[in-house]
Design a protein around this motif. Structure first.
Motif, short mmCIF file in Angstrom:
data_model
loop_
_atom_site.label_atom_id
_atom_site.label_comp_id
_atom_site.label_asym_id
_atom_site.label_seq_id
_atom_site.Cartn_x
_atom_site.Cartn_y
_atom_site.Cartn_z
N ALA A 8 0.84 -1.21 0.00
CA ALA A 8 0.00 0.00 0.00
C ALA A 8 0.87 1.25 0.00
O ALA A 8 1.95 1.27 0.60
CB ALA A 8 -0.91 0.01 1.22
N ILE A 9 0.37 2.28 -0.66
CA ILE A 9 0.95 3.62 -0.60
C ILE A 9 0.00 4.49 0.21
O ILE A 9 -1.21 4.49 -0.05
CB ILE A 9 1.14 4.23 -1.99
CG1 ILE A 9 2.19 3.45 -2.80
CG2 ILE A 9 1.55 5.69 -1.89
CD1 ILE A 9 2.33 3.95 -4.23
N LEU A 33 4.65 1.98 1.54
CA LEU A 33 5.44 3.12 1.08
C LEU A 33 4.66 4.35 1.53
O LEU A 33 3.53 4.58 1.07
CB LEU A 33 5.60 3.12 -0.43
CG LEU A 33 6.25 4.35 -1.06
CD1 LEU A 33 7.65 4.59 -0.51
CD2 LEU A 33 6.28 4.23 -2.58
N ILE A 34 5.21 5.10 2.46
CA ILE A 34 4.51 6.26 3.00
C ILE A 34 5.21 7.54 2.53
O ILE A 34 6.43 7.56 2.34
CB ILE A 34 4.40 6.22 4.53
CG1 ILE A 34 5.77 6.18 5.20
CG2 ILE A 34 3.56 5.01 4.96
CD1 ILE A 34 5.72 6.31 6.72
N ALA A 35 4.44 8.60 2.37
CA ALA A 35 4.99 9.82 1.79
C ALA A 35 4.47 11.05 2.50
O ALA A 35 3.32 11.09 2.95
CB ALA A 35 4.65 9.91 0.30
N ALA A 36 5.33 12.05 2.60
CA ALA A 36 4.96 13.39 3.08
C ALA A 36 6.11 14.31 2.69
O ALA A 36 7.18 13.86 2.26
CB ALA A 36 4.73 13.41 4.58
N ASP A 37 5.88 15.61 2.86
CA ASP A 37 6.90 16.58 2.45
C ASP A 37 7.73 17.08 3.64
O ASP A 37 8.37 18.13 3.55
CB ASP A 37 6.25 17.76 1.73
CG ASP A 37 5.28 18.55 2.61
OD1 ASP A 37 5.07 18.13 3.77
OD2 ASP A 37 4.75 19.57 2.14
N ALA A 57 9.94 5.06 3.35
CA ALA A 57 9.45 6.44 3.43
C ALA A 57 9.99 7.25 2.25
O ALA A 57 11.16 7.11 1.87
CB ALA A 57 9.88 7.09 4.73
N ALA A 58 9.14 8.10 1.70
CA ALA A 58 9.54 9.01 0.63
C ALA A 58 9.20 10.43 1.06
O ALA A 58 8.02 10.74 1.28
CB ALA A 58 8.83 8.67 -0.68
N ALA A 74 9.61 5.30 -6.52
CA ALA A 74 9.99 4.62 -5.27
C ALA A 74 9.27 3.29 -5.08
O ALA A 74 9.68 2.48 -4.23
CB ALA A 74 9.71 5.53 -4.08
N THR A 75 8.22 3.02 -5.84
CA THR A 75 7.57 1.71 -5.77
C THR A 75 8.44 0.63 -6.39
O THR A 75 8.21 -0.56 -6.15
CB THR A 75 6.21 1.71 -6.50
OG1 THR A 75 6.42 1.87 -7.92
CG2 THR A 75 5.30 2.81 -5.98
N GLU A 76 9.40 1.05 -7.21
CA GLU A 76 10.29 0.11 -7.90
C GLU A 76 9.50 -0.93 -8.67
O GLU A 76 9.86 -2.11 -8.74
CB GLU A 76 11.25 -0.56 -6.91
CG GLU A 76 12.17 0.44 -6.21
CD GLU A 76 13.11 -0.21 -5.21
OE1 GLU A 76 12.88 -1.39 -4.84
OE2 GLU A 76 14.09 0.46 -4.81
#
Length: 261
Positions: A8-9, A33-37, A57-58, A74-76
């Motif tokens: 999951a993203i 895969l988690i994301a934030a700025d 983390a991205a 980043a999911t490759e």
């Protein structure tokens, strides 16, 4: 990352509803895969790894096409089983008093970045005939949000967008769910500079509760879910009360200087 586990993203996952959605995914057996700025996304990843999930983390700016592309890379190329598109920005004060760069960031994050990410991941899901998408909309999208005009309009877009693409993806194997919370106890109101407003100081819903409702709805393939009975009542009222009246009522909640003692 293990190839046996689902993947999951979750965006906007450093704090608040996004972090709680990521926790729901981890507890349900997803790698993440988690994301934030912001830097705190790495702290969130460390916390989530303690559950036994494989977490990457991205730190990316999802208001930009480049940021979305970097997250996608980043999911490759690993198939995404669930996309929880939660990243969003808020902004208080009257529209003409706002810094337009900040207003544009709300639009670029909430609308453009979200739509672009869903377009990329959604196409992959449709090709595989499998996947779940959760979009964090808001009951704010039902109301002309005076003193939150750009934010509320962006959520109106997301609410509508989710229903439209859900219909387009019917029978494709890809489900689309819209989570529509009300005021939630997160950093949203501080970041939106709304701590001097009534809505910024009243009691709010628990983000853990909101996230669980959204996650369960996504896993069940529901079209939409409004968290909390008060929010459900507000959403129904919004469909019958004239827009001008709603805008006037919203002023009482969101105009600076209306904070409750």
């Amino acid at each position: 990352m293990s190839l046996q586990r689902r993947f999951a993203i979750v965006t906007g996952a450093s704090t608040g509803i996004g972090l709680e959605l990521a926790r729901c995914c981890a507890k349900d057996g997803f790698d993440l895969l988690i994301a934030a700025d912001e830097d705190r996304i790495h702290q969130a990843a460390a916390e989530l790894r303690a559950t036994g999930a494989d977490v990457e983390a991205a730190q990316v700016d999802l208001s930009t096409m480049d940021g979305v592309d970097r997250l996608y890379a980043a999911t490759e190329a690993r198939p995404v089983d669930a996309l929880l598109a939660n990243a969003g920005r808020g902004l208080g004060h009257a529209f003409l008093d706002q810094d337009f760069a900040k207003a544009r960031s709300v639009i670029d994050t909430n609308i453009t970045g979200t739509a672009y990410l869903i377009h990329k991941i959604g196409n992959d899901m449709r090709r595989r005939k499998s996947g779940r998408i959760l979009i964090t909309g808001s009951i704010a999208g039902f109301v002309p949000g005076s003193f939150q005009a750009v934010y509320s309009a962006s959520k109106a877009f997301l609410n509508s967008f989710s229903f439209a693409i859900r219909e387009e993806l019917k029978d494709s194997g890809v489900s689309v769910t819209c989570l529509m919370p009300g005021a939630t106890n997160t950093e949203f109101f501080r970041r939106a500079d709304m701590l001097d407003t009534s809505v910024g100081t009243i009691g709010k819903d628990d983000p853990c509760y909101v996230a669980r409702i959204g996650f369960d709805a996504m896993m069940s393939g529901e079209g939409d879910v409004v968290s909390g009975w008060k929010n459900k009542l507000q959403s129904r009222v919004a469909h019958v009360v004239p827009a001008g009246v709603l805008a006037s009522q919203h002023r009482k909640w969101a105009e600076p200087g209306t904070a409750k003692d």
